[in-house]
Design an enzyme around this catalytic site. Structure first.
Site, PDB file in Angstrom:
ATOM      1  N   HIS A   1      10.098  -4.122   3.781  1.00 53.91           N
ATOM      2  CA  HIS A   1      10.608  -2.747   3.739  1.00 53.91           C
ATOM      3  C   HIS A   1      10.874  -2.244   5.145  1.00 53.91           C
ATOM      4  O   HIS A   1      10.274  -2.701   6.106  1.00 53.91           O
ATOM      5  CB  HIS A   1       9.710  -1.782   2.964  1.00 53.91           C
ATOM      6  CG  HIS A   1       8.329  -1.503   3.493  1.00 53.91           C
ATOM      7  ND1 HIS A   1       7.375  -2.465   3.682  1.00 53.91           N
ATOM      8  CD2 HIS A   1       7.728  -0.341   3.836  1.00 53.91           C
ATOM      9  CE1 HIS A   1       6.237  -1.910   4.102  1.00 53.91           C
ATOM     10  NE2 HIS A   1       6.427  -0.621   4.218  1.00 53.91           N
TER      11      HIS A   1
ATOM     12  N   GLU B   1       4.073  -5.396   8.549  1.00 56.47           N
ATOM     13  CA  GLU B   1       2.691  -5.150   8.078  1.00 56.47           C
ATOM     14  C   GLU B   1       2.082  -6.421   7.483  1.00 56.47           C
ATOM     15  O   GLU B   1       0.866  -6.528   7.351  1.00 56.47           O
ATOM     16  CB  GLU B   1       2.677  -4.040   7.014  1.00 56.47           C
ATOM     17  CG  GLU B   1       2.996  -2.655   7.561  1.00 56.47           C
ATOM     18  CD  GLU B   1       3.015  -1.569   6.474  1.00 56.47           C
ATOM     19  OE1 GLU B   1       2.853  -0.403   6.831  1.00 56.47           O
ATOM     20  OE2 GLU B   1       3.202  -1.878   5.283  1.00 56.47           O
TER      21      GLU B   1
ATOM     22  N   HIS C   1       0.823  -1.222   0.000  1.00 57.02           N
ATOM     23  CA  HIS C   1       0.000   0.000   0.000  1.00 57.02           C
ATOM     24  C   HIS C   1       0.859   1.276   0.000  1.00 57.02           C
ATOM     25  O   HIS C   1       0.461   2.298   0.538  1.00 57.02           O
ATOM     26  CB  HIS C   1      -0.984  -0.013   1.188  1.00 57.02           C
ATOM     27  CG  HIS C   1      -0.309  -0.024   2.542  1.00 57.02           C
ATOM     28  ND1 HIS C   1      -0.846  -0.684   3.631  1.00 57.02           N
ATOM     29  CD2 HIS C   1       0.840   0.547   2.994  1.00 57.02           C
ATOM     30  CE1 HIS C   1      -0.061  -0.506   4.675  1.00 57.02           C
ATOM     31  NE2 HIS C   1       0.978   0.237   4.311  1.00 57.02           N
TER      32      HIS C   1
ATOM     33  N   HIS D   1      -1.563   5.009   9.578  1.00 53.59           N
ATOM     34  CA  HIS D   1      -0.200   5.483   9.811  1.00 53.59           C
ATOM     35  C   HIS D   1      -0.273   6.822  10.551  1.00 53.59           C
ATOM     36  O   HIS D   1       0.133   7.857  10.028  1.00 53.59           O
ATOM     37  CB  HIS D   1       0.559   5.631   8.496  1.00 53.59           C
ATOM     38  CG  HIS D   1       0.627   4.379   7.671  1.00 53.59           C
ATOM     39  ND1 HIS D   1      -0.444   3.871   6.978  1.00 53.59           N
ATOM     40  CD2 HIS D   1       1.659   3.519   7.421  1.00 53.59           C
ATOM     41  CE1 HIS D   1      -0.076   2.766   6.336  1.00 53.59           C
ATOM     42  NE2 HIS D   1       1.194   2.530   6.593  1.00 53.59           N
TER      43      HIS D   1
HETATM   44  C1  DHB Z   1       6.370   3.357   2.200  1.00 56.52           C
HETATM   45  C2  DHB Z   1       5.715   2.138   2.359  1.00 56.52           C
HETATM   46  C3  DHB Z   1       4.681   1.999   3.284  1.00 56.52           C
HETATM   47  O1  DHB Z   1       4.016   0.817   3.522  1.00 56.52           O
HETATM   48  C4  DHB Z   1       4.263   3.094   4.027  1.00 56.52           C
HETATM   49  O2  DHB Z   1       3.224   2.939   4.860  1.00 56.52           O
HETATM   50  C5  DHB Z   1       4.911   4.318   3.884  1.00 56.52           C
HETATM   51  C6  DHB Z   1       5.961   4.450   2.966  1.00 56.52           C
HETATM   52  C7  DHB Z   1       7.457   3.521   1.200  1.00 56.52           C
HETATM   53  O3  DHB Z   1       7.982   2.540   0.676  1.00 56.52           O
HETATM   54  O4  DHB Z   1       7.818   4.673   0.903  1.00 56.52           O
HETATM   55 FE    FE Z   2       2.545   1.059   5.413  1.00 57.86          FE
END
Ligand code: DHB
Ligand code: FE
Length: 279
Positions: free
Chosen positions: A193, A240, A12, A59
């Site tokens: 990530h 997540e 997302h 978030h």
């Molecule tokens: C990014 C990915 C995410 O899941 C998020 O909530 C905020 C930023 C990103 O890769 O920039």
């Molecule tokens: Fe996220």
């Protein structure tokens, strides 16, 4: 009766929403990602679910650190796109399905999942970006949405197994709802990530591909992944992925994979998308 027929797992990443909003999906950077979303959009159009339960995390848009529900379900008529710091995305208002949402809340709570009930809950990229991925840029979203928000921001977040069991309870609740509704469930977030700290930028494609494989081949392994393994292997925001376990729990054991797309990088993230259907 309502029928829960399919699940979608998808990243997302906010940059994906920004690429859509600023007409950048055909640039060299974004095109390979968006090309892979086309079959998913076709699937969504052909299947045309009446309602999608979108499992996502907020978030710090609707909930600050003052109040952190572990699981919250949105029962409102509509949900406004949240202001994430640059003003709200100019996407359609998200229309809810209060009757099914209240039915879910009742069934889940009586099944001993102590949901927080949200009568108002602005929805951020965690929810609107998956809608953009699946539906493109319509004037109104083609389905009603029940937002199901999970805390994966502040330790301790729920375990993968708790999420999986919640998915099973959602399935039971949906299929006891006395209206002919075609219902899908999205699990969002991930894949690997990490946005912060020394390992910022971490991506682990091997972990992600094994995760995608095991959604059909070995769910038992995924259900038992502890937080520390997500953190170590998939990064702090890779955790997540527990939200995908809610989606998976809501499907049959022998659900089959009908589509997959995996692309690195999308912003800081390994972007994954998978569609699973009940037989
Ligand atoms: C990014 C990915 C995410 O899941 C998020 O909530 C905020 C930023 C990103 O890769 O920039
Ligand atoms: Fe996220």
């Amino acid at each position: 009766m309502a029928k829960l027929f399919a699940g979608v797992g998808t990243s997302h990443v906010p940059g994906i929403g920004a690429a859509v909003d600023h007409k950048k999906t055909q640039t060299d950077y974004w095109k390979p990602l968006f090309d892979g979303y086309e079959p998913a959009r076709e699937w969504m159009q052909n299947e045309a679910p009446d309602v999608v339960i979108i499992v996502y995390n907020d978030h710090a848009s609707a909930f600050s650190l003052e109040l952190i529900p572990t699981f919250a379900i949105g029962v409102a008529e509509r949900f406004q796109p949240a202001d994430e710091g640059y003003g709200p995305r100019k996407v359609p208002v998200v229309e809810g399905h209060p009757e099914l949402a209240w039915h879910l809340a009742e069934s889940l709570i009586l099944d001993e999942f102590d949901m927080t009930i949200a009568n108002e809950m602005p929805v951020d990229h965690g929810l609107t970006v998956p809608l953009s991925i699946a539906c493109g840029e319509p004037d109104i979203w083609p389905c009603k949405v029940i937002p199901l928000c999970v805390n994966v921001i502040q330790y301790p977040s729920p375990t993968g197994n708790r999420c999986y069991q919640l998915g099973k309870a959602i399935r039971k609740a949906v299929e006891a709802f006395p209206a002919d509704l075609k219902v899908a469930i999205f699990g969002t977030g991930g894949m690997s990530h990490q946005l912060q700290g020394e390992r910022a930028g971490l991506v682990n494609a091997d972990f992600d591909i094994a995760f995608l494989d095991d959604l059909t081949r070995n769910v038992d392994r995924l259900v038992r992944i502890p937080h520390v393994e997500y953190l170590r292997e998939a990064g702090s925001e890779g955790a997540e992925l527990v939200m995908w376990m809610i989606m998976r729990g809501a499907l049959d054991d022998d659900a089959r994979e009908v589509y997959r797309h995996f692309h690195v990088p999308a912003s800081n993230t390994a972007a994954g998308l998978i569609i699973l259907e009940n037989p």
